[in-house]
Write a protein that holds these residues in place. Structure first.
Motif, PDB file in Angstrom:
ATOM      1  N   PHE A 194      -5.227  -4.116   4.031  1.00 52.99           N
ATOM      2  CA  PHE A 194      -5.665  -4.119   2.446  1.00 52.99           C
ATOM      3  C   PHE A 194      -4.981  -2.734   1.717  1.00 52.99           C
ATOM      4  O   PHE A 194      -4.919  -1.638   2.171  1.00 52.99           O
ATOM      5  CB  PHE A 194      -7.099  -3.988   2.330  1.00 52.99           C
ATOM      6  CG  PHE A 194      -7.542  -5.360   2.506  1.00 52.99           C
ATOM      7  CD1 PHE A 194      -7.933  -6.215   1.418  1.00 52.99           C
ATOM      8  CD2 PHE A 194      -8.091  -5.955   3.771  1.00 52.99           C
ATOM      9  CE1 PHE A 194      -8.445  -7.589   1.516  1.00 52.99           C
ATOM     10  CE2 PHE A 194      -8.361  -7.288   4.104  1.00 52.99           C
ATOM     11  CZ  PHE A 194      -8.552  -7.925   2.938  1.00 52.99           C
ATOM     12  N   ILE A 195      -4.840  -3.129   0.196  1.00 46.57           N
ATOM     13  CA  ILE A 195      -4.038  -2.205  -0.426  1.00 46.57           C
ATOM     14  C   ILE A 195      -5.099  -0.904  -0.963  1.00 46.57           C
ATOM     15  O   ILE A 195      -4.623   0.270  -1.181  1.00 46.57           O
ATOM     16  CB  ILE A 195      -3.689  -3.022  -1.896  1.00 46.57           C
ATOM     17  CG1 ILE A 195      -2.987  -1.987  -2.665  1.00 46.57           C
ATOM     18  CG2 ILE A 195      -4.891  -3.121  -2.757  1.00 46.57           C
ATOM     19  CD1 ILE A 195      -1.470  -2.294  -2.929  1.00 46.57           C
ATOM     20  N   ASP A 196      -6.326  -1.221  -0.956  1.00 44.76           N
ATOM     21  CA  ASP A 196      -7.339  -0.322  -1.104  1.00 44.76           C
ATOM     22  C   ASP A 196      -8.098   0.271  -0.137  1.00 44.76           C
ATOM     23  O   ASP A 196      -9.095   0.827  -0.007  1.00 44.76           O
ATOM     24  CB  ASP A 196      -8.498  -1.031  -2.105  1.00 44.76           C
ATOM     25  CG  ASP A 196      -8.984  -2.004  -1.490  1.00 44.76           C
ATOM     26  OD1 ASP A 196      -8.818  -2.433  -0.355  1.00 44.76           O
ATOM     27  OD2 ASP A 196      -9.686  -2.851  -2.302  1.00 44.76           O
ATOM     28  N   ALA A 197      -7.480   0.093   1.378  1.00 46.66           N
ATOM     29  CA  ALA A 197      -8.000   0.837   2.489  1.00 46.66           C
ATOM     30  C   ALA A 197      -8.033   2.216   2.897  1.00 46.66           C
ATOM     31  O   ALA A 197      -6.852   2.412   2.807  1.00 46.66           O
ATOM     32  CB  ALA A 197      -7.701  -0.265   3.709  1.00 46.66           C
ATOM     33  N   THR A 227      -0.167  -9.798  -1.284  1.00 52.57           N
ATOM     34  CA  THR A 227      -0.786  -8.883  -2.444  1.00 52.57           C
ATOM     35  C   THR A 227      -1.459  -7.831  -1.759  1.00 52.57           C
ATOM     36  O   THR A 227      -1.796  -6.685  -2.647  1.00 52.57           O
ATOM     37  CB  THR A 227      -1.598  -9.698  -3.213  1.00 52.57           C
ATOM     38  OG1 THR A 227      -2.863 -10.289  -2.642  1.00 52.57           O
ATOM     39  CG2 THR A 227      -1.103 -10.846  -3.848  1.00 52.57           C
ATOM     40  N   GLY A 228      -1.782  -7.780  -0.703  1.00 52.28           N
ATOM     41  CA  GLY A 228      -2.842  -6.577  -0.001  1.00 52.28           C
ATOM     42  C   GLY A 228      -4.292  -6.808  -0.607  1.00 52.28           C
ATOM     43  O   GLY A 228      -4.971  -5.933  -0.312  1.00 52.28           O
ATOM     44  N   ARG A 236       3.302  -5.625  -8.211  1.00 54.33           N
ATOM     45  CA  ARG A 236       2.804  -5.646  -9.559  1.00 54.33           C
ATOM     46  C   ARG A 236       1.664  -4.761  -9.667  1.00 54.33           C
ATOM     47  O   ARG A 236       1.076  -4.919 -10.934  1.00 54.33           O
ATOM     48  CB  ARG A 236       2.566  -6.948  -9.875  1.00 54.33           C
ATOM     49  CG  ARG A 236       3.444  -8.105  -9.731  1.00 54.33           C
ATOM     50  CD  ARG A 236       3.309  -9.464  -9.825  1.00 54.33           C
ATOM     51  NE  ARG A 236       2.278  -9.763  -8.503  1.00 54.33           N
ATOM     52  CZ  ARG A 236       1.566 -11.086  -8.592  1.00 54.33           C
ATOM     53  NH1 ARG A 236       1.605 -11.747  -9.531  1.00 54.33           N
ATOM     54  NH2 ARG A 236       0.773 -11.274  -7.538  1.00 54.33           N
ATOM     55  N   TRP A 237       1.321  -4.132  -9.064  1.00 56.76           N
ATOM     56  CA  TRP A 237       0.267  -2.904  -9.219  1.00 56.76           C
ATOM     57  C   TRP A 237       0.704  -1.863  -9.946  1.00 56.76           C
ATOM     58  O   TRP A 237       1.698  -1.342 -10.240  1.00 56.76           O
ATOM     59  CB  TRP A 237      -0.211  -2.387  -7.872  1.00 56.76           C
ATOM     60  CG  TRP A 237      -0.770  -3.446  -6.783  1.00 56.76           C
ATOM     61  CD1 TRP A 237      -0.139  -3.912  -5.867  1.00 56.76           C
ATOM     62  CD2 TRP A 237      -2.180  -3.982  -6.916  1.00 56.76           C
ATOM     63  NE1 TRP A 237      -0.773  -4.911  -5.171  1.00 56.76           N
ATOM     64  CE2 TRP A 237      -2.292  -4.974  -5.863  1.00 56.76           C
ATOM     65  CE3 TRP A 237      -3.257  -3.778  -7.785  1.00 56.76           C
ATOM     66  CZ2 TRP A 237      -3.404  -5.605  -5.680  1.00 56.76           C
ATOM     67  CZ3 TRP A 237      -4.465  -4.395  -7.393  1.00 56.76           C
ATOM     68  CH2 TRP A 237      -4.333  -5.482  -6.398  1.00 56.76           C
ATOM     69  N   LYS A 255       0.768  -1.056   0.007  1.00 59.54           N
ATOM     70  CA  LYS A 255      -0.004  -0.120   0.029  1.00 59.54           C
ATOM     71  C   LYS A 255       0.827   1.270  -0.172  1.00 59.54           C
ATOM     72  O   LYS A 255       0.595   2.306  -0.465  1.00 59.54           O
ATOM     73  CB  LYS A 255      -0.880  -0.085   1.337  1.00 59.54           C
ATOM     74  CG  LYS A 255      -1.421   1.317   1.548  1.00 59.54           C
ATOM     75  CD  LYS A 255      -2.908   1.367   1.278  1.00 59.54           C
ATOM     76  CE  LYS A 255      -3.829   2.661   1.448  1.00 59.54           C
ATOM     77  NZ  LYS A 255      -4.254   2.318   2.979  1.00 59.54           N
ATOM     78  N   LEU A 256       1.844   1.289   0.747  1.00 65.16           N
ATOM     79  CA  LEU A 256       3.007   2.473   0.853  1.00 65.16           C
ATOM     80  C   LEU A 256       3.423   2.470  -0.284  1.00 65.16           C
ATOM     81  O   LEU A 256       3.742   3.716  -0.967  1.00 65.16           O
ATOM     82  CB  LEU A 256       3.817   2.251   1.926  1.00 65.16           C
ATOM     83  CG  LEU A 256       3.278   1.986   3.348  1.00 65.16           C
ATOM     84  CD1 LEU A 256       4.555   1.801   4.161  1.00 65.16           C
ATOM     85  CD2 LEU A 256       2.616   3.434   4.013  1.00 65.16           C
ATOM     86  N   VAL A 257       4.086   1.466  -1.108  1.00 59.38           N
ATOM     87  CA  VAL A 257       4.825   1.544  -2.419  1.00 59.38           C
ATOM     88  C   VAL A 257       3.751   2.245  -3.436  1.00 59.38           C
ATOM     89  O   VAL A 257       3.777   3.107  -4.421  1.00 59.38           O
ATOM     90  CB  VAL A 257       5.148   0.399  -2.925  1.00 59.38           C
ATOM     91  CG1 VAL A 257       5.873   0.482  -4.367  1.00 59.38           C
ATOM     92  CG2 VAL A 257       6.280  -0.367  -2.273  1.00 59.38           C
TER      93      VAL A 257
END
Ligand code: FAD
Ligand code: SF4
Length: 496
Positions: free
Chosen positions: A388-391, A354-355, A219-220, A48-50
């Motif tokens: 989570f990556i989208d939180a 993956t988040g 990979r996002w 998420k930070l990246v």
């Protein structure tokens, strides 16, 4: 007199309100800030930070190419770099688009700067907070289905005059197929990290701040153009089959036919209307199945807008609600993935890598376990926010406190999303490789989802009997003998 614009990390689009209000790029100074004290509020997922920092850096570059004077700071707090930049650039007015998250509004209000701060209305959602409040104040119950229909009419999506195309508003009944054998799922569209992203990965790897998850493979996408490619890929390759297996969970299948658009939408790299219209256009031009297209549009035009609207509509103490009075601490395995419960192990490991997990994995496994085990909703919300990556706060409160934990007593959901192993066994292949037996309710091999579920119903029988949709389920509870209920209770108490 110089106008300054502070662009927050989830406001990365050219038409955001602060940028849109300034027509001459040569007369504005722009700042972006990566703050370390900010990321200490949650133990964020490394990816998420990246994602956020790399997307910010790419957007800053894009603005420089468009002729803007852009300052990019990495600092401990927001106050110090903002004050220095205001002084150096002799900024008289600082424009900020109102943040989506309430805690961040407080951060802005607490700043002391030598210039005026003007907050501009946020334009990241289809419904402004005022428009949502106007819709809400006319109703006794804030039902998502009513809100969604209003949205379909208002934005003229999948409509034939004033009727829904196909005659039905909601085709969810066609979208709950259990997983079939040999599903031929499409690969997700991933990207190789470029130089900017590699730099951020290094920075995050060496952070002396507690984080969560793995970063072996990032990979996002991190730019609008990559986000648009994911949208195109979804519309062409995934949307045609999106509907039927929307709720299915399969070992090793991290994304199935899901869109994987939430990380980009929530940063502003994509806009909700363009996504909805792309899906609608594909329906007309490619004659896609209506259940797939309507099912997807309902998520974005309905659920996403509704969750955001409710978040701003309710009082700030919403985040502290706890209707079932659940106070157990979050089990350690949520952080490590180390549990013999195969469904949880599979999904928790995937989230660490993956988040990401899809909706039913989040709702009916990760959240469901917390609910029936009596975990504190606030501890669970903190974990979801971390993992989570989208939180973000706006999406977390309503999804976890409201929909997931029913901690608001039913403001948002019409019944608690509680389920036994029966549901997980029907909708996934996880139980086939599990140490526990999905068919057993009591005993050493009994699936914890079973005894926790029946104990949850029994413990909260008085509260649940007033929820109309629970009566049928409570009748099944009455069929269990008092002795068995006591054994179930003992197993539930001893699980941690
Ligand atoms: P798809 O299902 O393929 O696409 C649907 C799109 O609709 C998503 O991209 C998303 O933007 C939107 N959407 C659908 N449902 C919701 C919803 N309930 N709230 C907000 N947007 C929705 N979504 C987040 O964006 N961030 C979160 O941190 C988050 N946490 C969740 C926690 C729990 C307990 C639950 C039950 C749901 C959560 N959701 C969250 C909603 C939903 O699960 C994710 O948006 C979705 O899984 C994202 O993956 P996707 O883009 O592949 O989804
Ligand atoms: Fe999960 Fe229970 Fe199935 Fe194991 S048996 S995978 S714990 S639902």
């Amino acid at each position: 007199m110089t106008t300054g614009i502070w662009i927050l990390g989830d406001q990365l689009y050219l038409t955001q309100a602060a940028l849109q209000s300034c027509h001459d790029s040569s007369k504005v100074a722009i700042i972006f800030i990566e703050s370390y004290s900010h990321i200490k509020k949650h133990q964020y997922h490394k990816q998420k930070l990246v994602l956020v920092w790399s997307a910010m850096r790419h957007f800053a570059e894009e603005l420089r190419k468009l002729g803007y004077s852009v300052t990019y700071k990495i600092a401990e707090d927001f106050q110090t770099p903002l004050q220095q930049w205001v002084n150096v650039n002799q900024i008289t007015e600082l424009l900020v688009m109102s943040p989506n998250d309430k805690p961040f509004l407080k951060t802005i209000e607490d700043l002391t700067l030598a210039c005026d701060i003007t907050l501009l209305p946020n334009n990241q959602f289809l419904w402004s907070t005022e428009e949502f409040d106007n819709w809400a104040k006319k109703r006794k119950r804030l039902l998502m289905e009513d809100f969604y229909r209003e949205g379909r009419r208002r934005f003229d999506i999948l409509m034939e005059a004033d009727k829904p195309i196909g005659g039905k508003w909601n085709l969810d009944a066609y979208n709950r197929k259990p997983p079939a054998r040999n599903l031929n799922t499409p690969e997700p569209l991933w990207f190789e990290p470029d130089e900017i992203t590699q730099e951020v990965i290094q920075q995050v790897d060496f952070l002396d701040i507690a984080t969560y998850g793995e970063i072996k493979e990032f990979r996002w996408g991190v730019t609008r153009s990559q986000a648009l490619s994911v949208l195109r890929y979804f519309i062409d390759i995934r949307l045609p089959e999106f509907g039927p297996y929307q709720d299915a969970m399969v070992t090793g299948e991290e994304t199935m036919w899901h869109a994987m658009l939430s990380p980009y939408l929530n940063l502003g790299l994509l806009q909700p209307l363009e996504i909805i219209q792309a899906a609608e256009q594909a329906y007309h031009e490619k004659q896609l199945a209506l259940n797939s297209v309507e099912g997807f549009i309902r998520q974005v035009l309905g659920w996403r807008e509704y969750m955001h609207g409710i978040y701003h509509h309710v009082d700030t103490d919403y985040s502290q609600q706890n209707w079932f009075e659940h106070h157990k601490p979050l089990p350690e395995f949520y952080w490590t993935g180390e549990t013999k419960m195969n469904c949880l192990h599979q999904i928790l490991t995937q989230v660490m890598d993956t988040g990401y997990a899809h909706h039913i994995q989040r709702l009916m496994v990760l959240n469901n376990f917390g609910l029936i085990a009596g975990i504190s909703p606030q501890e669970l919300e903190n974990w979801f926010h971390t993992a989570f990556i989208d939180a973000y706060d706006w999406v977390m409160q309503t999804n976890v406190i409201g929909m997931g934990q029913y901690a608001d007593g039913g403001l948002l959901a019409s019944k608690p999303y509680a389920a036994s192993a029966n549901y997980i066994n029907k909708m996934s292949d996880y139980c086939k490789s599990c140490d526990y037996k999905h068919s057993q309710r009591i005993g050493a091999k009994a699936c914890p989802f079973n005894f926790l579920y029946w104990d949850f119903l029994n413990r909260h029988r008085d509260k649940l009997k007033h929820q109309g949709r629970m009566n049928f389920i409570l009748k099944n509870l009455d069929k269990i003998s008092p002795e068995d209920l006591e054994t179930i209770h003992q197993q539930a108490e001893n699980i941690f």
